[in-house]
Design a protein around this motif. Structure first.
Motif, PDB file in Angstrom:
ATOM      1  N   HIS A  81       0.835  -1.203   0.000  1.00 19.54           N
ATOM      2  CA  HIS A  81       0.000   0.000   0.000  1.00 19.54           C
ATOM      3  C   HIS A  81       0.857   1.234   0.000  1.00 19.54           C
ATOM      4  CE1 HIS A  81       0.692  -1.397   4.011  1.00 19.54           C
ATOM      5  NE2 HIS A  81      -0.068  -2.416   3.722  1.00 19.54           N
ATOM      6  N   GLY A  82       0.448   2.182  -0.776  1.00 17.51           N
ATOM      7  CA  GLY A  82       1.217   3.400  -0.996  1.00 17.51           C
ATOM      8  C   GLY A  82       1.023   4.431   0.098  1.00 17.51           C
ATOM      9  N   ALA A  83       1.555   5.614  -0.131  1.00 17.40           N
ATOM     10  CA  ALA A  83       1.536   6.668   0.878  1.00 17.40           C
ATOM     11  C   ALA A  83       0.111   7.099   1.183  1.00 17.40           C
ATOM     12  CB  ALA A  83       2.343   7.861   0.399  1.00 17.40           C
ATOM     13  N   ASP A  84      -0.768   6.973   0.234  1.00 18.53           N
ATOM     14  CA  ASP A  84      -2.140   7.409   0.431  1.00 18.53           C
ATOM     15  C   ASP A  84      -3.059   6.246   0.775  1.00 18.53           C
ATOM     16  OD1 ASP A  84      -1.809   6.179  -1.902  1.00 18.53           O
ATOM     17  OD2 ASP A  84      -2.708   7.738  -3.161  1.00 18.53           O
ATOM     18  N   GLY A  85      -2.471   5.069   0.914  1.00 15.68           N
ATOM     19  CA  GLY A  85      -3.265   3.934   1.339  1.00 15.68           C
ATOM     20  C   GLY A  85      -3.881   3.122   0.218  1.00 15.68           C
ATOM     21  N   ARG A 100       9.568   5.018  -0.625  1.00 16.03           N
ATOM     22  CA  ARG A 100       9.827   6.151   0.243  1.00 16.03           C
ATOM     23  C   ARG A 100       9.327   7.382  -0.491  1.00 16.03           C
ATOM     24  NH1 ARG A 100      15.640   7.423  -0.260  1.00 16.03           N
ATOM     25  NH2 ARG A 100      15.941   9.553   0.446  1.00 16.03           N
ATOM     26  N   TYR A 101       8.504   8.154   0.175  1.00 15.61           N
ATOM     27  CA  TYR A 101       7.895   9.326  -0.419  1.00 15.61           C
ATOM     28  C   TYR A 101       8.254  10.581   0.345  1.00 15.61           C
ATOM     29  CZ  TYR A 101       4.687   6.098  -2.723  1.00 15.61           C
ATOM     30  OH  TYR A 101       4.156   5.090  -3.473  1.00 15.61           O
ATOM     31  N   ILE A 111      12.987   1.381  -2.026  1.00 17.63           N
ATOM     32  CA  ILE A 111      13.873   0.930  -0.952  1.00 17.63           C
ATOM     33  C   ILE A 111      14.236  -0.512  -1.258  1.00 17.63           C
ATOM     34  CG2 ILE A 111      14.180   0.563   1.509  1.00 17.63           C
ATOM     35  CD1 ILE A 111      11.864   2.513   1.965  1.00 17.63           C
ATOM     36  N   HIS A 136       5.813  -4.186   1.712  1.00 20.97           N
ATOM     37  CA  HIS A 136       4.725  -3.471   2.374  1.00 20.97           C
ATOM     38  C   HIS A 136       5.220  -2.217   3.086  1.00 20.97           C
ATOM     39  CE1 HIS A 136       1.017  -6.011   2.262  1.00 20.97           C
ATOM     40  NE2 HIS A 136       1.899  -6.855   1.783  1.00 20.97           N
ATOM     41  N   VAL A 137       6.480  -1.941   2.957  1.00 18.95           N
ATOM     42  CA  VAL A 137       7.035  -0.816   3.697  1.00 18.95           C
ATOM     43  C   VAL A 137       6.901   0.479   2.912  1.00 18.95           C
ATOM     44  CG1 VAL A 137       9.155   0.211   4.569  1.00 18.95           C
ATOM     45  CG2 VAL A 137       8.654  -2.202   5.023  1.00 18.95           C
ATOM     46  N   THR A 138       6.324   1.468   3.541  1.00 17.42           N
ATOM     47  CA  THR A 138       6.267   2.796   2.950  1.00 17.42           C
ATOM     48  C   THR A 138       6.757   3.795   3.980  1.00 17.42           C
ATOM     49  OG1 THR A 138       4.384   2.214   1.559  1.00 17.42           O
ATOM     50  CG2 THR A 138       4.789   4.544   1.916  1.00 17.42           C
ATOM     51  N   ILE A 139       7.817   4.486   3.624  1.00 16.64           N
ATOM     52  CA  ILE A 139       8.376   5.485   4.518  1.00 16.64           C
ATOM     53  C   ILE A 139       7.994   6.857   3.983  1.00 16.64           C
ATOM     54  CG2 ILE A 139      10.509   6.491   5.427  1.00 16.64           C
ATOM     55  CD1 ILE A 139      10.102   3.701   6.474  1.00 16.64           C
ATOM     56  N   VAL A 140       7.374   7.656   4.829  1.00 13.15           N
ATOM     57  CA  VAL A 140       6.998   8.998   4.414  1.00 13.15           C
ATOM     58  C   VAL A 140       7.820   9.980   5.224  1.00 13.15           C
ATOM     59  CG1 VAL A 140       5.095  10.641   4.216  1.00 13.15           C
ATOM     60  CG2 VAL A 140       4.676   8.215   3.857  1.00 13.15           C
TER      61      VAL A 140
ATOM     62  N   HIS B  81      -1.229   5.850   8.121  1.00 10.75           N
ATOM     63  CA  HIS B  81      -2.085   4.827   7.514  1.00 10.75           C
ATOM     64  C   HIS B  81      -1.662   3.453   7.979  1.00 10.75           C
ATOM     65  CE1 HIS B  81       1.229   5.799   4.944  1.00 10.75           C
ATOM     66  NE2 HIS B  81       0.666   6.948   4.739  1.00 10.75           N
ATOM     67  N   GLY B  85      -4.285   0.225   4.937  1.00 11.36           N
ATOM     68  CA  GLY B  85      -4.411   1.453   4.169  1.00 11.36           C
ATOM     69  C   GLY B  85      -5.434   2.446   4.683  1.00 11.36           C
ATOM     70  N   THR B 138       4.624   2.044   8.598  1.00 11.67           N
ATOM     71  CA  THR B 138       3.995   0.767   8.944  1.00 11.67           C
ATOM     72  C   THR B 138       4.854  -0.358   8.383  1.00 11.67           C
ATOM     73  OG1 THR B 138       1.791   1.735   8.882  1.00 11.67           O
ATOM     74  CG2 THR B 138       1.936  -0.646   8.727  1.00 11.67           C
TER      75      THR B 138
END
Lengths: 147, 147
Positions: A81-85, A100-101, A111, A136-140, B81, B85, B138
């Motif tokens: 899932h992305g930064a916006d879900g 990473r966003y 990453i 599944h990792v998204t770093i903002v 999130h 998400g 997450t």
DNA sequence: ATTAATGCAAACGGTTTGCACTACT
DNA sequence: AGTAGTGCAAACCGTTTGCATTAAT
């Protein structure tokens, strides 16, 4: 986009592998797959629907999502899932990787598990016996240029 | 739940601080805030709507979300999130932190910036001049007990 | 002939919006 | 009195589902 038989593995043999599982190869799936295969390694479901529609306006969301399910079952894509879900699909040849966003400018980077940062994340949880699924990792956060 | 004036800071003074910004303190906001303040530190929007409804069935989603906006503007909550998400709101006194889920058993842990793992993530991107917002982080994977 | 996949349309869940109304300041 | 907040209903977006039809095997 590029017809399936001009693509490299693992796409080229996809029709046979689907059939081996009792699944089918259809023109619609070819259309979706050629977009996926020609992508930069990650797309959201909605993005893919849109790109498929611009290639062929008759494309329906349900077909696209069902094809994604099939591709995931075949291990060719994996969803995160992305930064916006939104659902985000990672195309396999690119390898398991996170994202990473920059929350400010929207720029984004992969990453990679082999990068210092990717490895650091994986290592960070190893002492707990926890295996990180990097896809599944998204770093903002805020990037270099956006200070 | 607990009335506002029996809560500790930063909740107790919230009415005044809202007013100082030209915002208002209403019974509905008190209801939402008392649920938020009595939470374990993170809730999804939908969860909060549900809990508010069970306290008072007349609660409407729009009011809840608008109150969350106000609380975020006041710096009392911050949204990120979750693993699926959804919008996830982190309650401030708990401090900025990320989350870690086991994809298999659903167990979840906080990732505190002062923990080894939290610090490792933050450090991992520092060389790039990238400031990680831990509240958006997450990590999904497989835990110790689920091998 | 069998049955997986399609296309449509309708439903979903979480969130957001427009608007007339209420009530805090 | 002025205007922020409310409640409703309706819209939104991305995604999923039921079902009759089509077509790959």
């Amino acid at each position: 986009m590029t017809p399936i038989n001009q693509l490299a593995e693992p796409w080229r043999s996809l029709p046979e592998r689907l059939r081996a599982r009792g699944l089918r190869w259809t023109p619609q799936r070819e259309a979706v797959v050629s977009v996926v295969a020609g992508s930069d390694g990650h797309l959201t479901g909605a993005e893919l629907v849109e790109r498929c529609r611009s290639a062929d306006p008759r494309t329906t969301p349900s077909t696209v999502y069902r094809t994604l399910d099939a591709l995931e079952a075949m291990g060719l894509v994996q969803h995160g899932h992305g930064a916006d879900g939104r659902e985000e699909y990672h195309v396999q040849p690119a390898g398991e990787h996170g994202h990473r966003y920059c929350a400010h400018c929207g720029k984004h980077w992969d990453i990679d598990p082999t990068s210092a940062a990717g490895a650091a994340i994986i290592e960070a949880f190893r002492p707990d016996g926890f295996i990180v699924d990097l896809s599944h990792v998204t770093i903002v956060g805020r990037c270099n240029g956006c200070t």
